[in-house]
Design an enzyme around this catalytic site. Structure first.
Site, short mmCIF file in Angstrom:
data_model
loop_
_atom_site.label_atom_id
_atom_site.label_comp_id
_atom_site.label_asym_id
_atom_site.label_seq_id
_atom_site.Cartn_x
_atom_site.Cartn_y
_atom_site.Cartn_z
N TYR A 1 11.40 -0.69 21.55
CA TYR A 1 10.30 0.26 21.39
C TYR A 1 10.77 1.65 21.80
CZ TYR A 1 5.78 -1.83 20.24
OH TYR A 1 4.70 -2.38 19.59
N GLU B 1 8.65 4.83 21.49
CA GLU B 1 7.56 5.79 21.26
C GLU B 1 7.92 7.16 21.82
OE1 GLU B 1 5.03 3.11 23.18
OE2 GLU B 1 3.66 2.91 21.46
N ASP C 1 6.72 16.03 -2.92
CA ASP C 1 7.02 14.63 -2.65
C ASP C 1 8.09 14.21 -3.67
OD1 ASP C 1 7.20 11.91 -2.41
OD2 ASP C 1 5.06 11.52 -2.66
N THR D 1 10.95 9.13 0.39
CA THR D 1 11.28 7.84 0.95
C THR D 1 12.80 7.74 1.06
OG1 THR D 1 11.12 6.93 -1.28
CG2 THR D 1 9.23 6.61 0.18
N LYS E 1 14.74 3.79 -2.71
CA LYS E 1 14.80 4.29 -4.08
C LYS E 1 16.18 4.84 -4.39
CE LYS E 1 9.81 5.08 -4.48
NZ LYS E 1 9.14 5.40 -3.24
N ARG F 1 13.75 0.92 3.64
CA ARG F 1 12.39 1.34 3.26
C ARG F 1 11.81 2.14 4.42
NH1 ARG F 1 10.33 -0.76 -1.29
NH2 ARG F 1 11.61 -2.37 -2.28
#
Length: 420
Positions: free
Chosen positions: A57, A59, A203, A230, A233, A239
């Site tokens: 984790y 954060e 985008d 992203t 692609k 991803r």
């Protein structure tokens, strides 16, 4: 642990899932991926996605985390941000978005207020769900107005776009697409936005890799405020999502991603993205981007020679949209199913002002990033076009489809899937 030992453990603990995994691997090897938003990740990406970073984790941001034990996570996130900025010539990068949708949501929520007007491309003319489709949450929070393509040639109608902008006075102008086969001159969007005092966001999720390879235009070079993409692609990474922006928006963007929208980032994904950005800066990747565009033009030309109607008449990028109703008398759902039966994976696609419903539209969408990643070139694009046209004219004949499937498998057998 060797891969064989991992498979043995999975075989013992969950044979059903192992069978599905092996089935998917076999499908990818034998078939050909032609969906333009899908690709084969770099082998290094697959390694990092299954790494020890999955367990952590993190954060917060480098140097400002809420949990301890962050020496190596800080290192990989800092490298990812530095590499992304260098690759795309950006002031600031946020590499934490979990995927494309929260990536775009973080921009809207960080730079705008609920109810603000956003000018974006109409979904049926090539835009994306996250560009304010009525069924999306963003479409309920913000006031999206639409621009469309010109019915004469399928290109964006900038005069109509300017008229809508003057009337609607948007706070942000968004450009980007999921099924538009042409390149943009981002300076045109910037002029419209400047005229009405709007922020600019591009985008480029579909063509992020082609921009990284310097074979398509970069909106940041045209002075855009924000660019999102992203990381899979055309980039061949994990991803995930990436937000690039001018320095003046860095704090708002970071706060919008965390704690505004997300909790802990997926650090295995961040590590894989960092390596992707490094690989995307190499001469080999620039050659890949050049080949993706050359293959798209070759595939489009080969289909056109077989009397297949393409939306906009061709392509400037990695994708094309076939009007299968006009070309073959089939709707997109039937065309997609027929191509599945010969091991060519495509997706049904609406065309501009489509008279048919989204689940049974008039088109299918094709792209060349995955085929190019396997090493295919112009000769293979000719064979792919032939298989597509013959399949969609076969009328569902099982014997003909079996022969066509054998041709697909003969083709793919010569070009292994990277990483499998």
């Amino acid at each position: 642990m060797p891969q064989s030992a991992e498979r043995a453990e999975l075989a013992a603990s969950d044979p059903e899932i192992l069978a599905a995994l092996e089935g998917e691997e076999a499908r990818q090897r034998a078939g050909l991926e032609l969906i333009p938003s899908e690709n084969y990740a770099f082998p290094e990406v697959l390694t990092l996605l299954g790494s020890a970073f999955t367990n952590k984790y993190s954060e917060g941001y480098p140097g400002r985390r809420y949990y301890g034990g962050q020496e190596y996570t800080d290192r990989i996130e800092s490298l990812a941000r530095e590499r992304a900025c260098a690759l795309f010539r950006a002031d600031h990068a946020n590499v934490q978005p979990l995927s494309g949708s929260p990536m775009n949501q973080a921009v809207y929520l960080g730079l705008l207020e609920p109810g603000d007007t956003i000018l974006a491309m109409d979904l049926s003319h090539g835009g994306h769900l996250t560009h304010g489709a009525p069924v999306s949450h963003m479409g309920r929070i913000f006031n999206f107005v639409r621009y469309k393509t010109d019915p004469r040639d399928g290109a964006i109608d900038f005069e109509a776009l300017r008229k809508v902008a003057r009337e609607a006075k948007p706070k942000m102008v968004v450009c980007g697409y999921s099924s538009y086969p042409r390149d943009y001159d981002y300076a045109d969007f910037k002029r419209v936005a400047d005229e009405v005092g709007a922020l600019t966001m591009a985008d480029v999720s579909h063509i992020g890799g082609l921009i990284a390879a310097n074979v398509m235009r970069n909106p940041l070079d045209a002075g855009f405020d924000v660019m999102t993409t992203t990381t899979h692609k055309s980039l061949r990474g994990p991803r995930g999502g990436l937000i690039l922006c001018k320095a003046e928006f860095a704090k708002k963007i970071d706060a919008s991603v965390f704690p505004g929208l997300q909790g802990g980032p997926h650090m295995n994904q961040v590590a894989a993205a960092a390596t992707t950005f490094r690989l995307a800066a190499t001469p080999a990747f620039r050659a890949y981007g050049t080949a993706v565009l050359a293959n798209a033009r070759a595939l489009a030309a080969a289909l056109t020679r077989r009397q297949v109607k393409l939306v906009t008449g061709g392509t400037d990028n990695h994708l094309m949209v076939l009007d299968v109703v006009q070309s073959f008398g089939l709707d997109g759902a039937k065309a997609q199913a027929a191509l599945d039966r010969v091991d060519l994976t495509t997706n049904k696609q609406v065309i501009p002002d489509d008279p048919l419903p989204p689940m049974r539209p008039s088109g299918i969408r094709l792209g060349t990033p995955a085929a190019t990643a396997r090493g295919m070139g112009a000769a293979e694009m000719e064979e792919i076009a032939a298989i597509i046209a013959e399949t969609l004219r076969a009328g569902g004949d099982a014997e003909a489809e079996a022969l066509l499937a054998a041709r697909t498998r003969a083709l793919t057998a010569r070009f292994p899937v990277p990483g499998l």
